[in-house]
Every structure is written in structure tokens, then in C-alpha cells.
Enzyme design. Sequence first.
Site, PDB file in Angstrom:
ATOM      1  CG  ASP A 115      -2.281   0.744   0.912  1.00 38.98           C
ATOM      2  OD1 ASP A 115      -1.995   1.752   0.011  1.00 38.98           O
ATOM      3  OD2 ASP A 115      -3.119   0.925   1.937  1.00 38.98           O
TER       4      ASP A 115
HETATM    5  C1  BGC Z   1      -5.101   3.464   0.037  1.00 37.87           C
HETATM    6  C2  BGC Z   1      -5.086   2.570  -1.196  1.00 37.87           C
HETATM    7  C3  BGC Z   1      -4.958   3.104  -2.349  1.00 37.87           C
HETATM    8  C4  BGC Z   1      -3.391   3.781  -2.232  1.00 37.87           C
HETATM    9  C5  BGC Z   1      -3.421   4.569  -3.670  1.00 37.87           C
HETATM   10  C6  BGC Z   1      -3.717   4.045   0.245  1.00 37.87           C
HETATM   11  O1  BGC Z   1      -3.954   5.178   0.955  1.00 37.87           O
HETATM   12  O2  BGC Z   1      -4.965   2.493   1.381  1.00 37.87           O
HETATM   13  O3  BGC Z   1      -6.440   1.691  -1.164  1.00 37.87           O
HETATM   14  O4  BGC Z   1      -5.028   2.161  -3.364  1.00 37.87           O
HETATM   15  O5  BGC Z   1      -3.719   4.659  -1.286  1.00 37.87           O
HETATM   16  O6  BGC Z   1      -4.020   5.762  -3.748  1.00 37.87           O
END
Ligand code: BGC
Length: 796
Positions: A222
Amino acid sequence: MTTTGTFSHIPLARRATALTGADGWRTAALDAAGLPALALSDGPSGVRGGSFGTEADGTLLPNATALAASWDESLVARAGMLLGREARRAGIDWLLAPVLNLHRTPFGGRHFECFSEDPHLTSEIGVAIIRGIQSAGVSATAKHFVGNESETGRLEYDARIDERTLRELYLAPFEAAVRRGGVDAVMAAYNSVNGTRATEDRRLLTDILRGEWGFRGAVVSDWGAARTTTATAEAGVDLVMPGPDGPWGDALVDAVRDGLLPERVIDEKLAALTTVARRREAIPAPSDEDADELLVTLAAEGMVLLENDGVLPLAHADRIALIGPGATDLTLQGGGSARVRPVPTRPLGSELADLLGPSTSIVVEPGTSIRRTLAPLADARVPGGLRVTFERADGTVAEVRTLRHGDIVFDDAVPSDAALVRVSTRLHLPEPGVHQLGIRGNGRFSARIADAPAETFTLPVPDRDPLSPLVEPAEHRVAVHGGADVDIDVTLLWDPAAEWHLVDLGHAAPAPEDDDPFDRAVRAAAGADVAIVVVGTTAEHESEGFDRDSLSLPGRQDDLVRAVSAVCARTVVVVNAGSPVLLPWWDQVSAVLWAWFPGQGGARAIAECLRGVREPGGRLPTAIPRTIDGLPSVRPIDGMIQYAERERFGTRGPAAVHYPLGHGLGYTAWRALAASARRDESAGDDGVGVGATVEAIVRNTGARTGKHVVQVFLETADEAPRLVGFAPVVLPPCAEATVSVPLRPEALRRWHHDGWRALTGPLRLLVGGHGAPPLPIDLAPAGIQTAVPPSTDPSA
Ligand code: BGC
């Protein structure tokens, strides 16, 4: 898996470069390894594209819970194909969807992004959407692996989950995504699980994911979740995002050279990325399709009719009062990284007017506002667009851009020597009186309105989450006199150390001072044949980056429903919320239709469901509680969230349930006539257990075509019944059908200490669905054993 040596002709440092993003939304190409640069985008409810600051319109689907509420895998697969097609159109190879975390508690801020409280429903819907996305040649990502059911302290908390609960509930949808969905990518979560960061958990990322389940795709961190070098690399992360900085790069090369990490690990990661790259290469881009009809179908098929005394579908009415914050501003989506910019949609009032014809008068009164900040500045207020000028410290201009929308996130490349950014526009404010202009963002601003001297102010940066500046920005309000167009200049001093730079404009037109909107709405209801009250939440209440504190409808909405229903005998409530809210007035109104965050087809779908052009096709994928007592908490204590409730949450939990999993009425009536079951001797994907098939005979006893969902629950001695199979069926009036419901072996097994075991002994299956009494069946452990109890309640 690729063995050592496949990529050994490429210098180690170059190989390592490909394992961290080239930027926030692209991987770095490694031509020598046949790896192209791959473009990523968020995607649960639409394809935003590789930036938060997008100017491009996206296609906005209903939120994930609304899709799951259809209980219809083939429809959800079409939603996936639509996402895949949109991704291809936008040049995106890799979509960061679906979210396979569970609805452990409705306080969870990203509850609206998840499918269901139930692992089986989540698995089936997850597999369907993954197959749909990937059929368009776009890689899907099962996220967030695992235990990411809360937002409070999400980067740090430790989810404490016992092994059986982890296996049977939280890992199950990921296992299905890998084994049956063939998902190309898995995203390792921010949080820890049982003391180890999810990005550093070798048991989860390698032993279980790859070893037990046979995953051959790529594990992506993530965004910012990989915080160490060797631990994440060894555990099984393949790609660190975002880039180009991060804990790998040169440090990864050093780790190999210092003997801390076998070189083979680098090549395994490249091989994993190749899986993702191959998807696009192997499948040609599908042709474009008109998505409008599908978007309305998806929204309507997920809408759940909770109550109806017969007022719906709406027959002809002379006068309709359309009331509530959602009457003027339907919330189409929640907040956070899942957001897309939907194409402009028509308001609910216009959609209803179309369907009801000119003899019906519709009065629209919001009654109350639930926004913390001012509504976004409409594009029509800035017909000439916005001029964005980046200036250097010496006053020279580094770059000028023209933008269309007043919510600007500077997420794309900006000049590195910018000292400030100036946003200039001409506001179209024809209404005389005092308008409010909201300036939102983080950092030091100055604003000049018309010829008045500039005012400077600082907007504090909320620091509870990396996304806070974006999803809960501070707002500074300025009064602006209307009656003419007004020139404004908003300047943000560029802070290179800040993670986010945004200038987000809000606006409120002058309001009549002598009239209370609440009273006006109630007066409108008193003069109407039918009042439709659209209540709910917004992206300010449901978002990534924070959890909810309350499940009550925000603001004065409960009072509004009560006041309207007191003066209008035929009051219909439409709940426009992504996650459960409490409905304390449910028995004082004529009907309740749950519309979720319905996406860009939402207004049309609500109008069609109310009018009966379509039947609301949804069944609840998650319980609506009656009270908050007994719901699991999202707040870590001493850094830990104890999943001590195990499976006892949602419908299976101790909290009083108002409407359970699977509940939902339609516009027709059903009778369950008989059910039988037989064992299927084929084993599950992992060789454990056998499946079964339930056959249920159902009849549509009502006067119109409708949808029924046969739901099969398993009753065991020690737990509340759990869902093990389902199948939707659509039948015309008076028709009867035998519906086959496959029960997968995976649904008929339990985790015992160190492995799965098939359930032994006669299985007690409850075959039902709303409108039909459950038909119990005892299924013997071997051979074919059926029981066909006749329906005892023909009125069902
Ligand atoms: C989120 C993810 C997301 C990523 C990119 C993170 O903060 O938890 O779900 O895909 O950001 O935006």
C-alpha cells in the site's frame, strides 16, 4: 516461479530500480527483462487515473457495498468488465481494486468500499469483479491484505486475530481471489497482524499466499506501507509504491551485496511483475460500450427496499414533495483514494419529473444541510476556467495552466522551483446578496477578492492520516458580494516539504434570511400527496482516512423525517449512505429504500425504482443495526485492535440487528415450495472437503416480474447460522422455477488448529431468502441424502 539467473544478465542496480515505482502511479520499465512501464490507478468505484488532481471525467459506479447488494455474480462481472474497459481507455494497466476487507463494524471509514460483512458473499462478489476486470486485459488487485478494517491509526495498529478467525473470515476472500479469481496482484496493508507489519509478514505473503494458495502474481505495498528494506523484500513484497524514493532502491542493492538478501529474491520479484505485464500484452483492448444503461442497472439492482406498506411503486400523485439534503445533492460516492470525478448528472427531481409526467408537480426542499464545509464550486460558476500560475521566488513565472474545476490537487508534476501558486478566476455570481466563498487546503494562503486588499491566512494541516489534508481539509470562508462577476486571486505559498498541495474552492449562494429551510420543507410535505425524503451521509462522513464516531444520520435529518412523516401520511425515505445508519423513525414512515452511494446512474435508478419502472433488486450484504451497543470498535487500544468478537459481528453478532444480512423486499411476493440437497463428491481447490448442491423450488406469487435471492445458511451447534451459498432468480408472475445453489467445498469446512477439515455429521441447511420461511434440510455426510420438507407457510 522464475529461478535465479533469468535476469542475471541485467546489472543488479537496474533490476532493483524496477521494483520501486517510477513515480506515484507508474512502474519503471526494464526493457532488458521485457518489462514495460505499467500505469496504475485506484479503482473500486471508477478509474480515477494516475493522479488525485485529475481534470478528466471518470465513470462512477455504485460503491462496492451497493454492487454486492445485487447478490448477482454475473452482473458484478459486468461491472468489473466496465472498470476494465474504462482502465484500458485511460491507458491504465493495473487497477487497485477490489477491496476484500470485511464489514467488521459499521464505524469503519472505508466500510463503503468493502462488499459485505460476510466472507462468502465477499468471496463470490470479489471473484466475479476480478474476473470481469481482468477479462479486459487489466490486472486487478485484492486489497488490503489483511486485517485492514479500521482507519484510526491505520498505518500503525496491530490487528490481533486468532488463526481460525483469520482463516475462516478475513483471509477467505483473498484465498478465493487467488485460487478462483486468478487475481494478478495483492496489496499488502499498512497495519500489522499479530505483531508483524503486513508488508513484513513472510508467513502471510509467502507461506500462505504463494505456498498454500499458489499465487504467482505481484504483491504491491500500500502507498508508503513498506518502511524497511530487507524485512519487506524477504517477506514477499514485489513492488514498493509510490516511487521513486522509498526503502528499496540502492538499499536493496546493498542488502544483496552485503549478503543480507539472496539475489534470487530480486529475480523472483521481477518475475512476479511480469505476470502483471503479460495480462495487457495477452488481451486486446475491448471495444467501448455505452455504459449509461449498465450504470443505472447496477445502481437499481443494489438498492434495497427495507420497508413498504404499499406506497411503492409510486402510483400517480398530483403533488410530490422531494425533501432532504439528498434531494438537491445526491451523494454519489464516498471520500478518499476511491474518488473519481463523475460526469455531470441530472438531479433526482428532473429524473422523477420525466417518469411521472407533467401532471405531477414536484417541489424540492433540502430542509437541512449536512455539510461541514461549503459545497464544491460548480463549474458553471467559473465558465472561463481557472488560471493557475506557478511563480518563482524572484516573481518570474515558471508555468501557467488552465483548469476547468475549482478543486485543484497539485498531484501532477509541478515546476521544482515554484515558490507560490496563484489561482485566478472570474466567479459568475449573478444573484445579488452575500455569497460565501470557501477556500480549503493546507498551508499559507492569501486571497484577493475584486479590488479589496489581499487577506492572508494559514490553514492548519490535519495530521491524523496522510490523506487528511485531502479528505478533511480546513476551510477559510470569505463573504463575496454578488450581482455581477467577481475576479478572485487565491495564492498558496508552496511548501516543498508538504505532502499535499491543494486549492479547493467551495461556494454557497445567498440564502433568504427570513425563512427557515426546515420549516419550508415541512410545509411542502404538508401540502403534498407523497413526501420523498432523501437522507444520508456524504464524503465528509464516510471516507478513507478516518472512522465514524456515530451511526446517527448527521445533522437534523432524523428530526426532518419525523416532522415530515407527522404531516404527510405517505412518506417514503430514501437512504443515501454508503454504510449503515440508524433508522429510529422506521415505523413512522410508509417505505424505506436504501440507495447506498449509487454512482452516476444513481438519480435515474432511484427515480425508476420509486416509480416501479424497475424493481429495487438488492438484498442487504451487511446488517443494519438497531443500536450501536455491542458493535466492535475501530479504535486501537495500546496500538492493538482485538478481533476478539471472532465471527460474532454484523448479523451474527450480539448487537441488536434491525435488518439482517439478506433482507430486502421487492415489488412482488414469493413462495418457497420445496428444497433438496445432494453432496457433490468433488473436493475443494485445496483438496479439502466436498461440496453440495441445493435445489430450491420457488414461485412468484405476485402480480409482476421480480427477483428473488435463494440464500442457504449452515446451522451448526456452536455458531449462529452462516451463509454458504446463494443464487438470484428473476421470474414473471405465477412462474415457478427450480433454482440450483452450489455450495462450494470451501464453504463447508472448518479450520482446526493447523489445517482445514471438512464438516462431518449431518449438515443442517436453512434454505430461504426474504419472503420465504427457511426450509431446513439435514444433509448426511455421505452419498446422496435429501429431504424435501413442504413449505409450511403458504402465505410467505
Ligand atoms: C489506500 C489504497 C490506495 C492507495 C493509492 C492508500 O492510501 O489505502 O487503497 O490504493 O492509497 O491511492
